[in-house]
Motif scaffolding. Structure first.
Motif, PDB file in Angstrom:
ATOM      1  N   ALA A   1      10.760  -3.876   8.064  1.00  0.00           N
ATOM      2  CA  ALA A   1       9.760  -2.997   7.440  1.00  0.00           C
ATOM      3  C   ALA A   1       8.612  -2.712   8.409  1.00  0.00           C
ATOM      4  CB  ALA A   1       9.231  -3.633   6.149  1.00  0.00           C
ATOM      5  N   ILE A   2       8.197  -3.727   9.177  1.00  0.00           N
ATOM      6  CA  ILE A   2       7.135  -3.534  10.178  1.00  0.00           C
ATOM      7  C   ILE A   2       7.641  -2.591  11.275  1.00  0.00           C
ATOM      8  CG2 ILE A   2       5.744  -4.687  11.965  1.00  0.00           C
ATOM      9  CD1 ILE A   2       5.827  -7.229  10.125  1.00  0.00           C
ATOM     10  N   SER A   3       8.885  -2.812  11.685  1.00  0.00           N
ATOM     11  CA  SER A   3       9.502  -1.974  12.711  1.00  0.00           C
ATOM     12  C   SER A   3       9.512  -0.512  12.282  1.00  0.00           C
ATOM     13  CB  SER A   3      10.916  -2.496  12.983  1.00  0.00           C
ATOM     14  OG  SER A   3      11.738  -1.502  13.514  1.00  0.00           O
ATOM     15  N   ALA A   4       9.843  -0.265  11.003  1.00  0.00           N
ATOM     16  CA  ALA A   4       9.874   1.112  10.499  1.00  0.00           C
ATOM     17  C   ALA A   4       8.473   1.697  10.443  1.00  0.00           C
ATOM     18  CB  ALA A   4      10.520   1.129   9.112  1.00  0.00           C
ATOM     19  N   LYS A   5       7.521   0.910   9.967  1.00  0.00           N
ATOM     20  CA  LYS A   5       6.149   1.431   9.825  1.00  0.00           C
ATOM     21  C   LYS A   5       5.564   1.832  11.171  1.00  0.00           C
ATOM     22  CE  LYS A   5       1.438  -0.062   8.717  1.00  0.00           C
ATOM     23  NZ  LYS A   5       0.732   1.070   8.151  1.00  0.00           N
TER      24      LYS A   5
ATOM     25  N   LYS B   1      -6.346  -8.831   4.969  1.00  0.00           N
ATOM     26  CA  LYS B   1      -7.550  -8.064   4.658  1.00  0.00           C
ATOM     27  C   LYS B   1      -7.195  -6.796   3.881  1.00  0.00           C
ATOM     28  CE  LYS B   1      -9.613 -11.372   6.761  1.00  0.00           C
ATOM     29  NZ  LYS B   1      -9.745 -11.570   8.187  1.00  0.00           N
ATOM     30  N   ALA B   2      -6.793  -5.719   4.564  1.00  0.00           N
ATOM     31  CA  ALA B   2      -6.519  -4.464   3.870  1.00  0.00           C
ATOM     32  C   ALA B   2      -5.397  -4.623   2.842  1.00  0.00           C
ATOM     33  CB  ALA B   2      -6.147  -3.388   4.882  1.00  0.00           C
ATOM     34  N   TYR B   3      -4.418  -5.466   3.144  1.00  0.00           N
ATOM     35  CA  TYR B   3      -3.259  -5.618   2.252  1.00  0.00           C
ATOM     36  C   TYR B   3      -3.498  -6.651   1.150  1.00  0.00           C
ATOM     37  CZ  TYR B   3      -0.651  -2.624   5.405  1.00  0.00           C
ATOM     38  OH  TYR B   3      -0.236  -1.536   6.152  1.00  0.00           O
TER      39      TYR B   3
ATOM     40  N   GLN C   1       6.704 -13.327   2.512  1.00  0.00           N
ATOM     41  CA  GLN C   1       7.564 -12.299   3.103  1.00  0.00           C
ATOM     42  C   GLN C   1       7.809 -11.158   2.121  1.00  0.00           C
ATOM     43  OE1 GLN C   1      11.130 -13.637   5.170  1.00  0.00           O
ATOM     44  NE2 GLN C   1      10.171 -15.582   5.726  1.00  0.00           N
ATOM     45  N   HIS C   2       8.163 -11.523   0.884  1.00  0.00           N
ATOM     46  CA  HIS C   2       8.468 -10.486  -0.118  1.00  0.00           C
ATOM     47  C   HIS C   2       7.215  -9.685  -0.480  1.00  0.00           C
ATOM     48  CE1 HIS C   2      12.731 -11.045  -1.100  1.00  0.00           C
ATOM     49  NE2 HIS C   2      12.524 -12.307  -0.736  1.00  0.00           N
ATOM     50  N   ALA C   3       6.089 -10.366  -0.632  1.00  0.00           N
ATOM     51  CA  ALA C   3       4.849  -9.655  -0.979  1.00  0.00           C
ATOM     52  C   ALA C   3       4.462  -8.694   0.140  1.00  0.00           C
ATOM     53  CB  ALA C   3       3.719 -10.659  -1.234  1.00  0.00           C
TER      54      ALA C   3
ATOM     55  N   LEU D   1       4.127  -3.066   2.151  1.00  0.00           N
ATOM     56  CA  LEU D   1       4.429  -1.991   3.109  1.00  0.00           C
ATOM     57  C   LEU D   1       5.122  -0.822   2.418  1.00  0.00           C
ATOM     58  CD1 LEU D   1       5.545  -4.037   6.259  1.00  0.00           C
ATOM     59  CD2 LEU D   1       3.430  -2.742   5.955  1.00  0.00           C
ATOM     60  N   HIS D   2       5.853  -1.111   1.356  1.00  0.00           N
ATOM     61  CA  HIS D   2       6.504  -0.039   0.593  1.00  0.00           C
ATOM     62  C   HIS D   2       5.511   0.696  -0.301  1.00  0.00           C
ATOM     63  CE1 HIS D   2      10.693  -2.093   1.029  1.00  0.00           C
ATOM     64  NE2 HIS D   2      10.326  -1.428   2.095  1.00  0.00           N
TER      65      HIS D   2
END
Ligand code: PLP
Length: 367
Positions: free
Chosen positions: A65-69, A216-218, A252-254, A259-260
């Protein structure tokens, strides 16, 4: 006989967390003022059902997910237990005993602590007059023994952020054998387009490593998850230094779910940024001289009266983070809480003006 502990351990400053109290509003730890996003909370709860199992060691879904973002291959990513954990991985991967780590000061509490745990010598470079990095001095502090230079933008606790052109000029001055760590814990709150975004310079600088966090932001500070973005040789070394299974399945799931839900996260960040701008303008109108913050907090230079100001805030029902003799860092929170802070800050600075005014009126009357 007692077990012998390394002498460095007794010399290390303790990490001072922002205060907390059940009856007081916490504006002391730069946390996200919003409660967890509904979908994120549900997914975390579902993940908790597998707490008898070890999590995915490789954080496969999160890394993807990080790679895609960020549009970087997975080999550029190293996930860790908050960016503090990733910073430990960096020191373990790079530093030999006696090597030097250059860091800004006043800045993030962990900078003078974590390198020394890896037997590095820390070199603290004072901030510039605007409350940001003195990048020229930091580049100038690099010696043959320097392995890492840490740059914090926006800086904690002043909120000041570095301009792209200044950071690129700084990178050009640092030898390519020295790892530059750009800590971007608050990058999501940056509004000024002139401020450096590490992603824009990473590809062209093999000695650059970006530190990002979900704290922070998340809004996932309590779950301990962050990551580094770096060129593959560095990222691979960092992955080797990770605590095995350190990032829980819940975290990990959170993080994946967050990110989604980028649009919802962005909306919330937008609210905080607008509140920061409102609070800052109100403080300037009150007569405060404060640095320009691009983060989710503001810095009040309360100087010698810092502890007194913190006590005043506590009596008014909220907690700030005082740095004795220097100033107070105040986290942007919900509007009503920010208003309470503004009222206290206004009374504080107005009270001093009023006192002076009253004294001079009295003196005039008595004359
Ligand atoms: C809060 C903060 C972090 C994030 O720490 P985590 O370990 O990810 O919670 C990193 N750097 C700075 C400058 C911070 O203020």
């Amino acid at each position: 006989m007692v077990p012998r502990i390394r002498t460095i351990i007794s010399e290390l400053p303790a990490y001072v967390p922002g205060k907390d109290h059940p009856d007081l509003v916490k504006m002391s730890s730069n946390e996200n003022p919003f409660e967890p996003l509904p979908g994120v909370l549900e997914r975390a709860v579902a993940a908790a059902k597998s707490m008898h199992r070890y999590p995915d060691l490789f954080a496969t879904e999160l890394t993807a997910a990080i790679s895609a973002k960020f549009a970087v291959p997975t080999g550029w990513i190293s996930v860790g237990t908050g960016s503090s954990g990733v910073l430990q991985q960096i020191m373990q991967a790079v530093v030999e005993p006696g090597d030097e780590v250059v860091h800004p000061w006043r800045s993030f509490e962990a900078y003078p602590i974590i390198p020394r745990l890896s037997s590095a010598t820390v070199v603290a470079v004072p901030l510039g007059p605007d409350g940001g990095m003195d990048l020229a001095a930091m580049a100038g502090a690099v010696t043959k023994r320097t392995k890492v230079v840490v740059v914090c933008s926006p800086n904690n606790p002043t909120g000041t952020a570095e301009r792209s052109e200044d950071f690129v000029a700084f990178l050009a001055r640092v030898p390519e054998s020295v790892l530059v760590v750009l800590d971007e814990a608050y990058v999501e709150f940056v509004h000024d387009s002139r401020v450096v975004d590490g992603m824009g310079v990473l590809a062209s600088h093999p000695n650059l490593c970006l530190l990002r966090t979900f704290s922070k932001a998340y809004g996932l500070a309590g779950l301990r998850v962050g990551f580094a973005l770096a060129h593959p040789p560095v990222a691979a070394a960092l992955r080797k230094c990770a605590v095995p299974f350190g990032v829980s399945a819940v975290a990990q799931h959170a993080a994946v779910e967050s990110l989604h839900r980028e649009p919802e996260i962005r909306d919330r960040v937008g609210v905080v940024v607008r509140e920061r701008q409102r609070v800052r303008q109100a403080l300037l109108d009150q007569g405060w001289d404060i640095p320009d913050s691009e983060a989710n907090f503001v810095w009040l230079p309360t100087g010698e009266r810092t502890d007194e100001f913190a006590v005043t805030c506590q009596r008014a029902g909220f907690l700030v983070r005082p740095f004795s003799g220097e100033g107070c860092r105040v986290t942007i929170s919900a509007p009503s809480h920010n208003n309470r802070f503004l009222a206290t800050a206004g009374e504080w600075i107005g009270g001093r003006c009023h006192r002076r005014l009253h004294t001079s009126l009295r003196q005039r009357r008595n004359a």
